[in-house]
Design a protein around this motif. Structure first.
Motif, PDB file in Angstrom:
ATOM      1  N   ILE A  23       0.822  -1.219   0.000  1.00 17.20           N
ATOM      2  CA  ILE A  23       0.000   0.000   0.000  1.00 17.20           C
ATOM      3  C   ILE A  23       0.856   1.268   0.000  1.00 17.20           C
ATOM      4  O   ILE A  23       0.549   2.233  -0.696  1.00 17.20           O
ATOM      5  CB  ILE A  23      -1.022   0.004   1.170  1.00 17.20           C
ATOM      6  N   HIS A  24       1.952   1.266   0.753  1.00 19.83           N
ATOM      7  CA  HIS A  24       2.785   2.470   0.769  1.00 19.83           C
ATOM      8  C   HIS A  24       3.461   2.704  -0.584  1.00 19.83           C
ATOM      9  O   HIS A  24       3.668   3.846  -0.988  1.00 19.83           O
ATOM     10  CB  HIS A  24       3.810   2.413   1.908  1.00 19.83           C
ATOM     11  N   GLU A  25       3.768   1.641  -1.315  1.00 20.84           N
ATOM     12  CA  GLU A  25       4.346   1.790  -2.641  1.00 20.84           C
ATOM     13  C   GLU A  25       3.311   2.335  -3.628  1.00 20.84           C
ATOM     14  O   GLU A  25       3.631   3.187  -4.467  1.00 20.84           O
ATOM     15  CB  GLU A  25       4.885   0.448  -3.133  1.00 20.84           C
ATOM     16  N   LEU A  26       2.079   1.859  -3.520  1.00 19.34           N
ATOM     17  CA  LEU A  26       1.002   2.377  -4.368  1.00 19.34           C
ATOM     18  C   LEU A  26       0.752   3.856  -4.082  1.00 19.34           C
ATOM     19  O   LEU A  26       0.540   4.657  -4.991  1.00 19.34           O
ATOM     20  CB  LEU A  26      -0.273   1.567  -4.149  1.00 19.34           C
ATOM     21  N   PHE A  27       0.769   4.212  -2.795  1.00 17.23           N
ATOM     22  CA  PHE A  27       0.565   5.609  -2.409  1.00 17.23           C
ATOM     23  C   PHE A  27       1.677   6.490  -2.987  1.00 17.23           C
ATOM     24  O   PHE A  27       1.413   7.532  -3.588  1.00 17.23           O
ATOM     25  CB  PHE A  27       0.490   5.755  -0.889  1.00 17.23           C
ATOM     26  N   GLU A  28       2.925   6.075  -2.811  1.00 13.67           N
ATOM     27  CA  GLU A  28       4.055   6.855  -3.329  1.00 13.67           C
ATOM     28  C   GLU A  28       3.990   6.991  -4.844  1.00 13.67           C
ATOM     29  O   GLU A  28       4.315   8.048  -5.391  1.00 13.67           O
ATOM     30  CB  GLU A  28       5.386   6.227  -2.905  1.00 13.67           C
ATOM     31  N   ALA A  29       3.555   5.948  -5.525  1.00  8.92           N
ATOM     32  CA  ALA A  29       3.399   6.018  -6.982  1.00  8.92           C
ATOM     33  C   ALA A  29       2.352   7.062  -7.353  1.00  8.92           C
ATOM     34  O   ALA A  29       2.527   7.825  -8.312  1.00  8.92           O
ATOM     35  CB  ALA A  29       3.023   4.648  -7.543  1.00  8.92           C
ATOM     36  N   GLN A  30       1.257   7.120  -6.589  1.00 15.15           N
ATOM     37  CA  GLN A  30       0.205   8.111  -6.859  1.00 15.15           C
ATOM     38  C   GLN A  30       0.706   9.523  -6.575  1.00 15.15           C
ATOM     39  O   GLN A  30       0.374  10.459  -7.304  1.00 15.15           O
ATOM     40  CB  GLN A  30      -1.039   7.803  -6.022  1.00 15.15           C
ATOM     41  N   VAL A  31       1.516   9.680  -5.542  1.00 19.65           N
ATOM     42  CA  VAL A  31       2.101  10.998  -5.236  1.00 19.65           C
ATOM     43  C   VAL A  31       2.951  11.461  -6.416  1.00 19.65           C
ATOM     44  O   VAL A  31       2.868  12.620  -6.829  1.00 19.65           O
ATOM     45  CB  VAL A  31       2.952  10.947  -3.940  1.00 19.65           C
TER      46      VAL A  31
END
Length: 71
Positions: A3-11
């Protein structure tokens, strides 16, 4: 991906896109990321270690998302 990788990708992809909208308050992915990182650095400065749970108590508001963000 975690989830944190998906969030960072969206950022990276859309930092100005709304991540949280509640009534009149809006937080973009970029702002949410900055606020979560600021909180993380603060609790690390207080002695928190990796993989160590940290309890944070606050009122139920959109700010809670910052605490839940796994950044």
């Amino acid at each position: 991906m975690c989830i944190h990788e998906l969030f960072e990708a969206q950022v990276q992809k859309a930092p100005e896109t709304a991540a949280v909208v509640c009534d009149d308050e809006r937080q973009s992915y970029g702002e949410l990321d900055r606020r979560a990182n600021r909180l993380a650095h603060h609790v690390i400065g207080l002695g928190a270690k990796p993989e160590e749970p940290v309890a944070i108590c606050l009122e139920r508001t959109p700010t809670m998302v910052v605490v839940c963000c796994p950044c």
